[in-house]
Design a protein around this motif. Structure first.
Motif: not given
Lengths: 255, 338
Positions: B294-310
């Motif tokens: 996510l951070s490599f592809s320039g996505f800013e809100a990493v926590g949003l995705v990992t949080g969503g998966i959680f």
């Protein structure tokens, strides 16, 4: 007197937020006797058990085990000094098998429980003794069954096997026959009559026929105080007891 | 005249709810096959991923297994394990910079420091249970964080420790690919230790304490001391991971001690499956890889995705990734016990 008793209690008191559950109880349990604690609900029997085994700290008073002051010791130390208990509400390890329960109890006095670098297979050294104890309480066929899967009466039997595994000097049984069918009650009474040899047994019991068959002495508690103490026949005939407790339906046997 | 019977209001021993998945009971060949597959994946990993990411996965896997030792097998949720991960990272970094010893020695020193720190904190924390235990561990971890922040002469404050060397008998480990294979044995040793602890007489007592502490005490087991021992062992393993993390990144930053690091460790465990031990490996692999991607592809809100998966895992796969697979295996071979 105090010197002879294996378990001696003086002025034992326990308050719960202003409610005095146990109120100045004196008690002497003679060695190798069966001593029953009876009384109506709320009389303080289970609280007294929890005080004797360290699960509750007394608000006042003193507990001596074979002349040694054990007041305020934590439960694990009381257990190490040779006092084993069963619980009124069946209290087991749901995921462990019956044999694993007894193995865990047998292992307790050794230092094996600390060996985090050894294999749990070492506990198999207790398997044979565990199976003997399970057979004694009628669970020989259920050694592999997880505690969760056992029927109620079987769980009570397992409680007894665990307590016996500790080879205690004093065995405290909190309503060992509660909720059992007649057959299981008979078997449990026989079992207690058998295991009492060489030990002291203190039991809380509602079933007066069980008390009559087992107990050498009976202490009647009411509202946290000792109402009467004496041999079963004498207590049973006592006017105060009849009024307070035995006059009720409980006299007729199991409830 | 009737007496009311059997409705006592007197205190009764508590029983912790136990929805935790027991240790896998699959047949031997299944477990050996899994072990072989796991080793193969571990050996292949830096060929399929960026080696630096693979190293991070190793460190986080060990961290997660350490947290699961408490959460899954002792019933204690530490919300302050960053204290041990980060303390070990700093001690490892300082030892590596100042003593010039081989990096495994520095990592060992870091892990020992973490274990020593865990003794007083654990001593106070294990007297509490549930949310209070979590809060006590969090509070102490915050104290460690602020001490590290203020003690700039040692920790260099916000700059962190820079230039942590990777000394190993003069071998050139600057390439992350080779460092991965130098770090792997330490992680495997840590994982083997965790496995041994869980499958030891001590581990059996821990499970008993987790499921019914009152009963364990009545059997004569000093529950607090067992919990403290588990806590210290867990801190040591977390410290092994944190020390390697410091060597792997060649720097130690303050966020190794931050509470979000503690939180991430818990998330990794829940993602992999509480009480499964190996679930942490899976959780670490998924989360670290995902965050990197996510951070490599320039996505800013990493926590949003990992949080969503959680959230999805907690809602749909309550046993976590490993736990859900293990449940399938258990359904296939239901009766076998080890």
């Amino acid at each position: 007197m105090t010197g002879q008793a294996v378990l001696s209690v003086r002025g034992l008191t326990r308050d719960f937020r202003g409610f005095r559950a146990v109120d100045g109880v004196d008690l002497d349990i003679a060695p190798e006797s069966v001593h029953a604690l009876v009384g109506p609900n709320g009389a303080g029997k289970t609280t007294l058990f929890n005080l004797l085994t360290g699960f509750l700290r007394p608000s006042g008073g003193r507990i001596e085990l074979a002349g040694r002051d054990v007041t305020g010791l934590p439960p694990e130390q009381v257990a190490r000094l040779g006092v084993a208990r069963s619980f009124q509400i069946t209290s087991l390890f749901p995921q462990l098998s019956a044999r694993e329960h007894v193995e865990l109890a047998l292992q307790s006095p050794s230092g094996l429980g600390w060996r985090f670098w050894r294999s749990a297979k070492l506990m198999r050294r207790y398997a044979e003794r565990a199976d003997e104890l399970l057979a004694m309480v009628g669970l020989a066929d259920l050694a592999e069954a997880p505690a969760d899967a056992l029927a109620y009466g079987r769980k009570r039997a397992l409680e007894l096997a665990i307590a016996l595994a500790l080879d205690p000097k004093v065995l405290l049984l909190d309503e060992p026959t509660a909720g059992m069918g007649l057959e299981d009650v008979d078997r449990t009474v026989e079992l207690i009559a058998w295991v009492r040899r060489g030990r002291t047994v203190v039991l809380v019991e509602h079933n007066m026929s069980v008390v009559g068959r087992l107990a050498d002495r009976v202490t009647v508690l009411q509202a946290g105080k000792v109402l009467v103490e004496g041999p079963y026949e004498q207590v049973r005939a006592d006017e105060r007891v009849i009024t307070a407790y035995l006059g009720s339906a409980d006299v007729s046997g199991s409830h | 005249m009737t007496s009311t019977v059997d409705t006592t209001v007197e205190p009764r021993p508590g029983r912790a709810p136990s929805g935790l998945v027991a240790v896998g009971r699959a047949p031997g060949w299944v477990r050996y096959a899994l072990l072989a597959a796991g080793l193969a994946v571990a050996l292949w990993l830096p060929n399929g991923l960026y080696p630096a990411v693979a190293v991070d996965i190793l460190c986080w896997a060990l961290f997660a297994v350490a947290v699961d030792l408490l959460l899954g097998f002792t019933g204690l949720m530490s919300f302050g394990h960053a204290a041990y991960w980060g303390t070990s990272a700093y001690v490892t970094g300082l030892v590596a910079i100042n003593a010039g010893v081989p990096f495994p020695v520095a990592v060992l020193a870091g892990a020992l420091a973490a274990a020593v720190l865990a003794v007083p904190i654990g001593y106070l924390a294990v007297k509490r249970t549930g949310i209070y235990f979590a809060m006590v561990t969090l509070a102490f971890a915050q104290m460690v964080y602020f001490v590290a922040n203020e003690w700039r002469s040692v920790t260099r404050g916000e700059n962190g420790l820079q230039g942590v060397p990777r000394e190993l008998f003069g071998l050139d480990l600057t390439d992350e690919y080779y460092f991965y294979y130098a770090a792997l044995p330490i992680v495997l040793a840590g994982l083997a230790a965790a496995w041994r602890i869980v499958h030891s007489p001590f581990g059996r007592v821990l499970v008993g304490i987790r499921d019914n502490p009152a009963r364990a005490r009545a059997l004569g087991y000093p529950v607090h001391r067992y919990k403290l021992t588990a806590f210290v062992l867990s801190a040591f393993l977390a410290g092994l991971g944190g020390g390697l993390f410091a060597i792997g990144h060649r720097l130690v930053a303050l966020d190794t001690l931050h509470w979000t690091t503690s939180g991430k460790a818990v998330i990794v465990v829940v993602l992999g499956g509480i009480g499964t031990l190996w679930g942490g490996l899976l959780g670490a692999a998924v989360l670290v890889r995902l965050e990197d991607w996510l951070s490599f592809s320039g996505f800013e809100a990493v926590g949003l995705v990992t949080g969503g998966i959680f959230v999805l895992v907690v809602l749909l796969f309550r046993r976590g990734l490993w736990g859900s697979v293990a449940a399938l295996v258990q359904r296939r071979w239901p009766t076998r016990r080890n």
